[in-house]
Design a protein around this motif. Structure first.
Motif, PDB file in Angstrom:
ATOM      1  N   LYS A  62      22.110 -13.302 -31.364  1.00  8.37           N
ATOM      2  CA  LYS A  62      21.331 -12.242 -32.018  1.00  8.37           C
ATOM      3  C   LYS A  62      22.175 -10.999 -32.300  1.00  8.37           C
ATOM      4  N   LEU A  63      23.243 -10.814 -31.531  1.00  2.96           N
ATOM      5  CA  LEU A  63      24.089  -9.631 -31.684  1.00  2.96           C
ATOM      6  C   LEU A  63      25.321  -9.902 -32.546  1.00  2.96           C
ATOM      7  N   HIS A  64      25.351 -11.050 -33.219  1.00  5.57           N
ATOM      8  CA  HIS A  64      26.471 -11.367 -34.107  1.00  5.57           C
ATOM      9  C   HIS A  64      26.223 -10.758 -35.488  1.00  5.57           C
ATOM     10  N   THR A  65      26.174  -9.438 -35.516  1.00  5.11           N
ATOM     11  CA  THR A  65      25.956  -8.684 -36.757  1.00  5.11           C
ATOM     12  C   THR A  65      27.083  -7.662 -36.907  1.00  5.11           C
ATOM     13  N   PRO A  66      27.277  -7.105 -38.103  1.00  2.00           N
ATOM     14  CA  PRO A  66      28.340  -6.106 -38.296  1.00  2.00           C
ATOM     15  C   PRO A  66      28.272  -4.941 -37.316  1.00  2.00           C
ATOM     16  N   MET A  67      27.061  -4.446 -37.045  1.00  2.00           N
ATOM     17  CA  MET A  67      26.896  -3.305 -36.141  1.00  2.00           C
ATOM     18  C   MET A  67      27.501  -3.598 -34.765  1.00  2.00           C
ATOM     19  N   TYR A  68      27.201  -4.779 -34.221  1.00  2.00           N
ATOM     20  CA  TYR A  68      27.674  -5.119 -32.885  1.00  2.00           C
ATOM     21  C   TYR A  68      29.130  -5.594 -32.897  1.00  2.00           C
ATOM     22  N   PHE A  69      29.594  -6.053 -34.057  1.00  2.00           N
ATOM     23  CA  PHE A  69      31.015  -6.361 -34.210  1.00  2.00           C
ATOM     24  C   PHE A  69      31.836  -5.079 -34.026  1.00  2.00           C
ATOM     25  N   PHE A  70      31.393  -4.001 -34.677  1.00  2.00           N
ATOM     26  CA  PHE A  70      32.066  -2.705 -34.515  1.00  2.00           C
ATOM     27  C   PHE A  70      31.910  -2.186 -33.084  1.00  2.00           C
TER      28      PHE A  70
ATOM     29  N   LEU B  82      18.293  -4.625 -47.859  1.00  2.00           N
ATOM     30  CA  LEU B  82      18.219  -5.955 -48.465  1.00  2.00           C
ATOM     31  C   LEU B  82      19.608  -6.516 -48.789  1.00  2.00           C
ATOM     32  N   LEU B  83      20.566  -5.631 -49.022  1.00  2.00           N
ATOM     33  CA  LEU B  83      21.922  -6.060 -49.370  1.00  2.00           C
ATOM     34  C   LEU B  83      22.889  -5.908 -48.186  1.00  2.00           C
ATOM     35  N   TYR B  84      22.339  -5.632 -47.009  1.00  2.00           N
ATOM     36  CA  TYR B  84      23.179  -5.320 -45.854  1.00  2.00           C
ATOM     37  C   TYR B  84      24.156  -6.438 -45.514  1.00  2.00           C
ATOM     38  N   THR B  85      23.661  -7.669 -45.382  1.00  2.00           N
ATOM     39  CA  THR B  85      24.533  -8.785 -44.985  1.00  2.00           C
ATOM     40  C   THR B  85      25.574  -9.099 -46.052  1.00  2.00           C
ATOM     41  N   VAL B  86      25.227  -8.826 -47.318  1.00  2.00           N
ATOM     42  CA  VAL B  86      26.175  -9.076 -48.414  1.00  2.00           C
ATOM     43  C   VAL B  86      27.214  -7.961 -48.469  1.00  2.00           C
TER      44      VAL B  86
ATOM     45  N   LYS C  46      34.423 -10.342 -44.031  1.00  2.00           N
ATOM     46  CA  LYS C  46      35.752  -9.974 -44.531  1.00  2.00           C
ATOM     47  C   LYS C  46      35.925  -8.460 -44.577  1.00  2.00           C
ATOM     48  N   LEU C  47      34.892  -7.746 -45.083  1.00  2.00           N
ATOM     49  CA  LEU C  47      34.963  -6.283 -45.155  1.00  2.00           C
ATOM     50  C   LEU C  47      35.016  -5.680 -43.745  1.00  2.00           C
ATOM     51  N   CYS C  48      34.196  -6.192 -42.843  1.00  2.00           N
ATOM     52  CA  CYS C  48      34.186  -5.689 -41.457  1.00  2.00           C
ATOM     53  C   CYS C  48      35.559  -5.862 -40.803  1.00  2.00           C
ATOM     54  N   ALA C  49      36.166  -7.043 -41.025  1.00  2.00           N
ATOM     55  CA  ALA C  49      37.495  -7.310 -40.460  1.00  2.00           C
ATOM     56  C   ALA C  49      38.541  -6.358 -41.053  1.00  2.00           C
ATOM     57  N   LEU C  50      38.430  -6.091 -42.356  1.00  2.00           N
ATOM     58  CA  LEU C  50      39.373  -5.169 -43.013  1.00  2.00           C
ATOM     59  C   LEU C  50      39.216  -3.748 -42.488  1.00  2.00           C
TER      60      LEU C  50
END
Length: 314
Positions: free
Chosen positions: A55-63, A131-135, A140-144
């Motif tokens: 459930k926490l595998h999202t950009p927010m928790y990645f950061f 609505l466009l959050y996951t896109v 790739k953008l998060c990793a960059l």
């Protein structure tokens, strides 16, 4: 100059720490040990929970996992040496060890400055374009973004470390508990004007850029939230930003205090206390802020505990 640098390379510094308060050494040791223990387990726990909870595998928790990693790293660069200073009679550190500590400590702090800015941008996209959050926040953008913060932090730190390496040192006593930039300049017998200018430019640029990203993101977030008619949605949107805002306020507030204090003889105690907050206290506070104020993290912890209990009972 080459001879002077070679002499400096073999130099040994004495870190005074809090030697002006001998009766406080034992209480301070116990306090900082407790804080460091909470920081280590808190940040390791946060990284583990984010890794094992789908459930926490999202950009927010990645950061957030990288923020916890940075807190763990720069706390571990500074705090063990601080604890040693409080128990030994005279704490000495070699020139090479001092430069190494400064490089890694500076790298992690500057990286965290921009990691918090990247998290602000993430919150902006989540609230303003849900609505466009996951896109928009693709892996790739998060990793960059994360890679960019680490690279920039290392480049800035390398520049400042090079400035310190170019100086010669005729003093051996550093009025600090770590190899902090201004403390090292105070024991140099070279002209430190250029080094001070480089530090001022880098610190000012980093603070202005990161705060500009954060403030711009939150201006758009506030405008978007105000337009939301439903109070329930309003609270949910604001709650996703509350923990991040708290962390930003504490972190940047301490940094601004540290670099706005005039470097006079009487200000060293304030400089040491301010440095304590961002190297020792903040790494402990961040996991508490994000766990106590975050519903998803609390649910993930409960689920993890429940799963462990069930596995043991079977």
């Amino acid at each position: 100059m080459l001879t002077e640098r070679n002499d400096s390379a073999g130099a040994t510094f004495v870190l005074l720490g809090f030697s002006e308060f001998p009766p406080l050494k034992v209480p301070l040791f116990l306090l900082f040990l407790a804080i460091y223990t909470v920081a280590v387990f808190g940040n390791l726990g946060m990284i583990l929970i984010i890794r094992v909870s789908p459930k926490l595998h999202t950009p927010m928790y990645f950061f957030l996992s990288h923020l916890s990693f940075l807190d763990l790293c720069y706390s571990s660069v500074i705090t063990p040496e601080l604890l040693e200073i409080l128990v030994v009679k005279t704490k000495t550190v070699s020139f090479l060890s001092c430069m190494t500590q400064f490089f890694f400590g500076c790298t992690f702090v500057i990286t965290e400055v921009f990691m918090l800015a990247a998290m602000a941008y993430d919150r902006f996209v989540a609230v303003c374009n849900p609505l466009l959050y996951t896109v928009a926040m693709s892996p790739k953008l998060c990793a960059l973004l994360v890679a960019g913060t680490y690279i920039w932090g290392a480049l800035c730190s390398l520049t400042l470390t090079y400035c310190l390496l170019e100086l010669s040192y005729c003093g051996s006593t550093i009025n600090h508990y770590c190899c902090e930039f201004s403390a090292l300049l105070s024991v140099s017998c070279s002209d430190t004007h250029f080094s001070l200018m480089v530090m001022l430019v880098i610190c000012t640029f980093n603070e202005v850029c990161s705060l500009l990203i954060i403030l711009t993101s939150y201006v758009f977030i506030v405008v978007t939230i105000i337009k939301i008619p439903s109070k329930g949605v309003f609270r949910k949107a604001f709650s996703t930003c509350a923990s991040h805002l708290t962390a930003i306020t504490i972190f940047h507030g301490i940094l601004l205090v540290l670099y706005c204090v005039p470097k006079s003889k009487g200000s060293w105690i304030l400089i040491k206390v301010a440095t304590l907050f961002y190297t020792v206290v903040i790494p402990m506070l961040n996991p508490l802020i994000y766990s106590l104020r975050n519903k998803d993290v609390k649910e993930a912890v409960k689920m993890l505990i429940h799963t462990k209990v069930l596995s043991h009972s079977m």
